[in-house]
Design a protein around this motif. Sequence first.
Motif, PDB file in Angstrom:
ATOM      1  N   GLN A   1      -7.733   3.578 -11.058  1.00 59.22           N
ATOM      2  CA  GLN A   1      -6.906   2.564 -10.401  1.00 59.22           C
ATOM      3  C   GLN A   1      -7.078   2.631  -8.888  1.00 59.22           C
ATOM      4  OE1 GLN A   1      -3.171   0.974 -12.239  1.00 59.22           O
ATOM      5  NE2 GLN A   1      -2.837   3.146 -12.611  1.00 59.22           N
TER       6      GLN A   1
ATOM      7  N   ILE B   1      -5.656   2.018  -5.201  1.00 59.52           N
ATOM      8  CA  ILE B   1      -4.381   1.920  -4.485  1.00 59.52           C
ATOM      9  C   ILE B   1      -4.615   1.131  -3.202  1.00 59.52           C
ATOM     10  CG2 ILE B   1      -2.478   3.173  -3.420  1.00 59.52           C
ATOM     11  CD1 ILE B   1      -3.085   5.504  -5.249  1.00 59.52           C
TER      12      ILE B   1
ATOM     13  N   SER C   1       0.290  -0.840  -3.624  1.00 55.70           N
ATOM     14  CA  SER C   1       0.221  -1.338  -4.994  1.00 55.70           C
ATOM     15  C   SER C   1      -1.000  -0.754  -5.697  1.00 55.70           C
ATOM     16  CB  SER C   1       0.168  -2.870  -5.002  1.00 55.70           C
ATOM     17  OG  SER C   1      -0.865  -3.340  -4.170  1.00 55.70           O
ATOM     18  N   TYR C   2      -1.001  -0.866  -7.030  1.00 54.68           N
ATOM     19  CA  TYR C   2      -2.091  -0.365  -7.860  1.00 54.68           C
ATOM     20  C   TYR C   2      -2.837  -1.551  -8.468  1.00 54.68           C
ATOM     21  CZ  TYR C   2       0.336   4.181  -7.719  1.00 54.68           C
ATOM     22  OH  TYR C   2       0.936   5.344  -7.326  1.00 54.68           O
TER      23      TYR C   2
END
Length: 569
Positions: free
Chosen positions: A50, A52, A105-106
């Motif tokens: 993921q 960031i 946010s991811y």
Amino acid sequence: MAIKLFLRSWGLCCLLFFVFVAHGVSATLQDVLKDMQPLEAYAVDVVDGQVILDVGSEAGVVKNDLFTVFRAGRKLTDPKTGKVLGQIETRAGLVSITRVEKAFSYARSAGKTGQVKRGDKLVRFKEITSHLQDDSAGNSTFAFELKRGLQSLVWQNRKTAATELFFVRDMNTTSLTVKDKQGTVVRQYQLDSQPVVHNVATEKSSQAYAPVFTTTAATTVATTTAPAAAMQKPANKKVRYDMETYGYSQGLGLPFSAVMGDFLTIGNQLYLAVVREHEVAVYAVHEKTVEQVASVKTPLVKLLAVSWWQPAQGGSYVAVSGYDNDEDQVSSALYRFQDDRLAAVEDGLDFMLGASDIDGNGQPETLLAQEFDRDTFFGRTVKKITLSGDAIRFNAMSGKVPASFRVTGGAIFDNGESSVFILGNRLHVNVSGREVYTSGKEMGGSLSSVRYVINPDDINPLFSNAKIEVSPISADIDGDGNREILIPSADLSAFTTVGGANSIKKTWVSVLKKTDNGTWMKGKVGGEYDQYIQAMGVTDGALYLLTVNPSGILSDAQGGSQLLVLPLK
């Protein structure tokens, strides 16, 4: 009782959830265009596949937003001068937001995406292949306005295997649903029937008011109201404090959305200098038209400010300031404006530039240079620029300049005795080195902003944002022989645009006047607008404003910038 209250609250929440999810948020097309403008971000880290990002809910990011990953390529240099013109950016993939926090946010890959690295640039809703599905086959006014307002997307006339974003318009329910390739809802709106109108003035009374010239078929609304209880009874009835004034329609449109501008009268002709991205242009303002008379492209990728300068030895000059991404440094240039041409005098100046009308004759005869400070952006050292032939000289400032003064967003008056500047959306007034007035938090609100590197030599660079405000001006607008201070003002939203500028709810022009007993009173000239105010000028008994539509900041749409005028007599 508590159980009943809980059940009622729970039922209300379920109802609201159904309304907003099933029917979408009520919005006009204008709201859609604002909501889906590009937003720049950078990869902070990559954890378990993921990415960031350094933007979150504070910047308006929501779950399922799509960000395009860009990879920096080779630099482009001028073959003649060797100067770096920019850097090639190539698309490296697409990611979708999976989780949103307040400041970050991811995201996960939303297609074929190469390895994302820390520091990679990502931009929301940019260079994404898109298609509009509606009954008009893309030939309606709605389709035209949607595509014009979202030019950062790559629009297709028909759906293909490469389509990544689908805009589905239901003509029966007037809903607009935005989905990704997997069918996940990215945005959903319940469209109002209100058309897109960028500049509409509300009629307050039937009293006649001189209209703004226009080059379109749009109707010009031009009215004013009688003044409310005045803050101070003037010697004549020209004072407009606490007064609502409306007098514009769509006005004169410029061919692009300007970042900042500055007005100057040369002889009997009013000129407007504007900047956007790496271009500076000069327009001649006529009675019913604006005419571009000069234009030049600078080596800087992002211009931030522009200012006219008329030194004592004669001539008219345009000073522009921007940010050099390659050098991670502020850089400015000076151009001579003569015979409707812009000729370079000096560039590569490591200062922010701004001119002031210190002697109060209506001409900006003093050009100030402020050093760049990586911690605060605006440094404490302010110098005065003079010319010896075509050679620039830096001289120490006479008089005391406040430590927090800004040459952009600030001005010096009264032969150097008084200074004003906008800091933190407050106006600060200094007289003889002492602060005598501080306003409420409503001043400024410029869209000009920059994201810059604090520690460019560090392996883990840190970034910060700087706002470049429009400088206040001084003019006698009430005919009493004394000059008032005019300041662009705004009711700001908590959301930010690319680079850190605040979104606006409304803007207006504040007026600050010093009374005979030494106190200050504040009023307003003109009405309230839904555009950024990016330049002000007073000439021939009228206030000129350069306004920019929020939806046109990141597009090349015609009419993104408007020239408005409010007669003061």
